[in-house]
Design an enzyme around this catalytic site. Structure first.
Site, PDB file in Angstrom:
ATOM      1  N   THR A  31       0.819  -1.217   0.000  1.00 45.92           N
ATOM      2  CA  THR A  31       0.000   0.000   0.000  1.00 45.92           C
ATOM      3  C   THR A  31       0.850   1.263   0.000  1.00 45.92           C
ATOM      4  O   THR A  31       1.961   1.276   0.554  1.00 45.92           O
ATOM      5  CB  THR A  31      -0.893   0.013   1.265  1.00 45.92           C
ATOM      6  N   TYR A  35      -1.808   0.132  10.264  1.00 45.30           N
ATOM      7  CA  TYR A  35      -2.087  -0.560   9.000  1.00 45.30           C
ATOM      8  C   TYR A  35      -0.874  -0.479   8.077  1.00 45.30           C
ATOM      9  O   TYR A  35      -0.376  -1.493   7.578  1.00 45.30           O
ATOM     10  CB  TYR A  35      -3.323   0.062   8.328  1.00 45.30           C
TER      11      TYR A  35
END
Ligand code: UDP
Length: 329
Positions: free
Chosen positions: A117, A141
Site C-alpha cells: 500500500t 495498518y
C-alpha cells in the site's frame, strides 16, 4: 501450475481471480469470508474457507494443489481501526503473512505477489512518490504492511524465493463486465461513498477538509481502476514465473484528482447534483498522494486500459446499482 490467491473473495482479490480464470489458469482461493463473498469469484476457482495463519491447512494446500505461485491479498485494511486495535493488524497482516511466507519457503513456492500500500510512505515528502522515498507509515495498518515487505525482502535474500510487492494507491471502480466490485458494507472510500449518496443510500457526502495545500484545498489522490490493478498482478506473476528478480513497485496512474474533481465526475456521470457537506479534515489524511510510475511501466510493461476518472466512476456506479438488486434478492 496453480495460483493460490489469499483473500480472493475480497474486492481486489476477486478481480484478480476473474482475470486469472479468463486466461484459463487454475486458481485456489483461500479466504475466511470475514469480509469477502463466495459469490464474488468464478465457479471454476476452488474456494477453501480458512485462515492464512493455519499452518496445517497451508501445508495441505501447497502439497496437494500443485501451487507454483501465491498472490497474497488477505488482511485487514481499515486505517482508523488499525489505530484503535493495532494488535489485530500486526496479527492479521504481519504475523499471518509470516506463516504464509514460511509455508511458501517450506514447499518451494518461488513466486509471491504481495498487496502492499501507498500507506507505507505516510505523508510523502516527494509527490509523486518514488519507491525509494522515505518509508514512514502513520498508521499501524501501513506499518503492518511495511513489516511484511521487509520480511519478503529478507526471505528473498536468504532463500530461492522471489516476490513482487505492489504498493496500491487509491483503488476504485469495478469489473467492466459487472461480475464483481467493491461490496463491503460501510465502506469509507470516496468514490463508493459518493455513488451511495447519489443512490440515496446515505443522506449526504462529507468533504474531509478543504484547507489542504492543494490547488482547490481538498485532498488529492491517484485513483486507479481495479481492473488495471488486477492486470498488473497478472503481469507481475508472469514476470516472476519467468525468473525475474524481486520487485517493489507503485501501482497508480501517476496523476491525482482532488475530492472536488471526483465529486464533479460523479455529478457528470449521474447527471445529478450530489448532497455535499464540507467538514473538517479526517485524522491522518495526507494532502496529496500520487504514485511515481516509471518503475511499474518499465518492469511490468503495464499499459492501463481504464485511466479515465469518469469511466472509473461509471463502473463503480454500475456495481452499486447491481448490489442494490443483489441485496434485495
Ligand atoms: N474523502 C472525503 N469524504 C469521504 C471519503 C473520503 O472527503 O466521505 C476524501 C479523503 O479525505 C481523501 C480522499 O477523499 O482526501 C480519498 O479518501 P479514501 O477514503 O477514498 O481513500 P484514502 O486516500 O484515505 O485511502
Amino acid at each position: 501450475m496453480t495460483v493460490l490467491v489469499t483473500g480472493g473473495c475480497g474486492y481486489i482479490g476477486s478481480h484478480l481471480v476473474w482475470a486469472l480464470a479468463d486466461r484459463g489458469e487454475k486458481v485456489v482461493v483461500l479466504d475466511d469470508l470475514s469480509t469477502g463473498f463466495d459469490w464474488a469469484i468464478p465457479p471454476e476457482a476452488e474456494l477453501v474457507r480458512g485462515d492464512i495463519g493455519d499452518r496445517a491447512l497451508l501445508d495441505t494446500l501447497l502439497e496437494t494443489r500443485g501451487v507454483d505461485a501465491i498472490v497474497h491479498f488477505a488482511g485487514s485494511i481499515i486505517v482508523p481501526e488499525s489505530v484503535a486495535d493495532p494488535l489485530k493488524y500486526y496479527g492479521n497482516n504481519t504475523v499471518k503473512s509470516r506463516e504464509l511466507i514460511a509455508a511458501a519457503v517450506r514447499h518451494g513456492v518461488k513466486a509471491f505477489v504481495f498487496s502492499s500500500t501507498a500507506a507505507v510512505y505516510g505523508e510523502p515528502e516527494i509527490v509523486p512518490a518514488p519507491e525509494d522515498a522515505r518509508l514512514d507509515p502513520v498508521s499501524p495498518y501501513g506499518s503492518s504492511k511495511l513489516m511484511t515487505e521487509i520480511m519478503l525482502r529478507d526471505v528473498a535474500r536468504a532463500h530461492d524465493f522471489r516476490y513482487t510487492a505492489l504498493r496500491y494507491f487509491n483503488v476504485a471502480g469495478a469489473d467492466p463486465k459487472g461480475r464483481t466490485g467493491q461490496s463491503t458494507k460501510g465502506a469509507t472510500h470516496l468514490i463508493k461513498v459518493a455513488c451511495e449518496a447519489y443512490l440515496g443510500l446515505r443522506p449526504q457526502i462529507q468533504i474531509f477538509g478543504d484547507d489542504f495545500d492543494t490547488p482547490d484545498g481538498t485532498g488529492v489522490r491517484d485513483y486507479i481502476h481495479v481492473a488495471d490493478l488486477a492486470d498488473a498482478h497478472v503481469l507481475a506473476l508472469d514476470r516472476l514465473r519467468g525468473g525475474a528478480p524481486s520487485l517493489v513497485a507503485n501501482c497508480g496512474y501517476g496523476r491525482g484528482f482532488s475530492v472536488l474533481e471526483v465529486l464533479r465526475s460523479v455529478e457528470r456521470v449521474t447527471g445529478a447534483a450530489l448532497p455535499v457537506l464540507r467538514g473538517p479534515r479526517r485524522a491522518g489524511d495526507p494532502a496529496s498522494l500520487v504514485a511515481r510510475v516509471d518503475r511499474i511501466h518499465a518492469e511490468l510493461d503495464w499499459r492501463p486500459k481504464w485511466d479515465d476518472l469518469d469511466t472509473i466512476v461509471g463502473h463503480a456506479l454500475a456495481w452499486e446499482k447491481a448490489l442494490i438488486t443483489r441485496n434485495r434478492v
